[in-house]
Scaffold this active site. Structure first.
Site, PDB file in Angstrom:
ATOM      1  N   ASP A 103       0.809  -1.144  -0.125  1.00 11.55           N
ATOM      2  CA  ASP A 103       0.214   0.186   0.089  1.00 11.55           C
ATOM      3  C   ASP A 103       0.824   1.183  -0.064  1.00 11.55           C
ATOM      4  OD1 ASP A 103      -2.035   2.174   0.317  1.00 11.55           O
ATOM      5  OD2 ASP A 103      -3.006   0.740   1.953  1.00 11.55           O
ATOM      6  N   VAL A 153      -9.251  -3.118   2.026  1.00 15.10           N
ATOM      7  CA  VAL A 153      -9.462  -4.389   1.665  1.00 15.10           C
ATOM      8  C   VAL A 153      -9.123  -5.509   2.992  1.00 15.10           C
ATOM      9  CG1 VAL A 153      -9.588  -4.388  -0.997  1.00 15.10           C
ATOM     10  CG2 VAL A 153      -7.352  -4.834   0.596  1.00 15.10           C
TER      11      VAL A 153
END
Length: 180
Positions: A103, A153
Site C-alpha cells: 500500500d 480490503v
C-alpha cells in the site's frame, strides 16, 4: 457474522488459488538453482505464504518478520517498527520477501534497505496485492498477484484491527465499520 461487514468480494477464493499457483511456477523458475530465504511479513502474509510455498518446486528456507507501520489504524503512521526480527542471517543470501499487500510501500522500503545493510546477495518481492494509489515510497514488487483499487480490503490475511484475516477471499470492508 463477518460477511455482513463486507461491501463486496473483490477477489474470490478460487481466483486467489489460481494466481498463487501461477506465482509459484514463476518463483520456481526464478529460484531453480538457488537456495533462497523466503521471508514472510507477519501477520498478513501468513495465509499467502503457506499456500504459495506449496507451489514453489525448489529448495528454500523460511523465516518471518513482524513489522508494522499501521498499528490498529487504517492509515500508515510512516514509522516502521520491528516487532519480531529474523532468526536467520541474510548475509550473502537471495532474499524473497513475501507480502500480503503493498500500500504505502513504507514497510517494504524499510525492509529492502535493512536487508541491503545486512548484506543480502539479492532481494526480490512477491505480493498478493498491489495498491499503487496508496504509494508513499518508491517501491515495486517483482511478482504481483492482483492490483487492487483504493479501497480498504480485508481477508486472506489482511485485517482491520486484527479481524477478518480468516476470510478465504479478499473483500472490501464497509466504510461504516472503520469510520465509527
Amino acid at each position: 457474522m463477518m460477511k455482513h461487514d463486507i461491501e463486496k468480494v473483490l477477489i474470490s477464493e478460487e481466483e486467489i488459488q489460481k494466481k498463487v499457483k501461477e506465482l509459484g511456477a514463476e518463483l520456481t523458475s526464478e529460484y531453480q538453482d538457488t537456495f533462497p530465504l523466503a521471508i514472510g511479513v507477519l501477520k498478513g502474509a501468513l495465509p499467502f505464504m503457506a499456500d504459495l510455498i506449496k507451489h514453489i518446486d525448489t529448495y528454500l528456507e523460511m523465516d518471518f518478520m513482524d513489522v508494522s507501520s499501521y498499528g490498529n489504524s487504517t492509515v500508515s503512521s510512516g514509522e516502521v517498527k520491528i516487532i519480531k526480527d529474523l532468526d536467520t542471517s541474510v548475509e550473502g543470501r537471495d532474499i524473497l520477501i513475501i507480502e500480503d499487500i503493498i500500500d504505502s510501500g513504507l514497510t517494504l522500503s524499510y525492509l529492502v534497505e535493512l536487508f541491503r545493510y545486512r548484506k543480502a546477495k539479492s532481494i526480490k518481492i512477491v505480493t498478493l496485492l498491489d495498491k499503487p494509489s496508496g504509494r508513499k515510497a518508491d517501491i515495486k514488487a517483482d511478482f504481483v498477484g492482483f492490483e487492487v483499487p483504493d479501497a480498504f480490503v480485508v481477508g486472506y490475511g489482511l485485517d482491520y484491527a486484527e479481524r477478518y484475516r480468516n476470510l478465504p477471499y479478499i473483500g472490501v470492508l464497509k466504510p461504516a465499520v472503520y469510520e465509527s
